[in-house]
Scaffold this motif. Structure first.
Motif: not given
Length: 318
Positions: A140-146
């Motif tokens: 995910h571009e903003m939530h790199t944990d996803k």
């Protein structure tokens, strides 16, 4: 004193990692981005390196080494001697093909296992970054944990590798030293490599004495092909640069001419307007002076009012 062959050659690379499951397991565990103990590979079975498409009209793909562990995860290992942008596209294509082909055995999408592609590149393709290790996945571009777990693509630029710290990622350092330091001119392998059981076995596999004359002939032919391909590739790149420079220069000249013409036209229009305005003002002054002269006004007064000279006023006919 052992005489070694370069493990990066097609013949030796496939023999080391395509015929010895323990060595490919060691390499994968050292270079893949595993972060927990349960992710590490414990056993593998080799798969056909030829990825045959379901549609017979489509092109087959052949990789160097392809295997699967007990969990069903697939691993593709490739040694690439010369980098080209098309290689990354081929890696994506082969990985995606291996991923979707699992549907032959599993009907539910949630049962699909990840595919890991490890690509060792004996060339530099990221010239603007110092790192030699590049890991790509769907994040995910903003939530790199996803993360969407499916395809894991790893590229290692071997020419950039420098062994700095032996304690950190020790096996990764040892395997990369094996791939970058062992070549035909090597007579004494570094002791750190000999002391490790996996690397020591890999060194034995690339000893020249283990190969037949026919295999050695194929080995030499491989390097002849690589040298030829590199020469052709470098010549194409150089011609591309020269052509690009020439086209850029020609384009710059054309733009300069066009810009100069536009500026010239603009200046010409400005000068024309200025000249037209001046001539209009003069004609207006002459008309006024003519009427004043007809009425018999003194020449000095006409000069002061119109800005014309006495000589110009004197030549006017009433």
């Amino acid at each position: 004193m052992a005489k070694y062959l370069d493990p990066k050659a097609d013949l030796t690379f496939k023999k080391v990692f395509g015929e010895h499951p323990d060595l490919v397991i060691s390499l994968l565990n050292a270079l893949l981005p595993f972060t927990t103990a349960k992710e590490y590979i414990t056993s593998v079975q080799y798969l056909n390196p030829e990825l045959v498409p379901e549609n017979p009209l489509r092109k087959n793909s052949i990789v160097d080494v392809r295997c699967m562990d007990s969990r069903g995860r697939q691993f593709i290992v490739e040694m690439q001697m010369i980098w080209s942008p098309e290689f990354m596209q081929r890696v994506m294509f082969n990985s995606a093909k291996a991923y979707v082909r699992q549907l032959d055995r599993k009907e539910d999408f949630h049962l699909l296992e990840p595919v890991y592609s490890l690509n060792l590149v004996n060339d530099v393709f990221e010239k603007d970054v110092p790192e030699y290790y590049h890991y790509y996945r769907m994040v995910h571009e903003m939530h790199t944990d996803k993360v969407i777990d499916g395809l894991h693509l790893v590229f290692v630029e071997l020419p950039k590798f420098r062994p700095h710290n032996m304690t950190e990622k020790r096996m990764q350092v040892l395997w990369l030293r094996y791939l970058t330091e062992i070549e035909e001119s090597t007579r004494n392998a570094p002791q750190e490599l000999l002391d490790n059981p996996d690397i020591s076995k890999a060194l034995t596999v690339v000893e020249e004495s283990a190969y037949t004359d026919e295999q050695l002939l194929g080995y030499d032919k491989f390097w002849d092909i690589i040298r030829t391909e590199r020469t052709i590739f470098n010549s194409a790149v150089r011609r591309g640069h020269e052509k690009g420079y020439a086209e850029g220069e020609a384009k710059g000249i054309a733009q300069g001419i066009a810009q100069g013409m536009a500026q010239g036209i603009e200046k010409g229009i400005e000068k024309g307007l200025e000249k037209g305005r001046a001539e209009g003002e003069r004609e207006k002054a002459l008309a006024i002076a003519r009427k004043m002269k007809e009425r018999g006004l003194p020449l000095e007064d006409i000069r002061n009012l119109t800005g014309l000279t006495i000589e110009e006023i004197g030549r006017l006919h009433g």
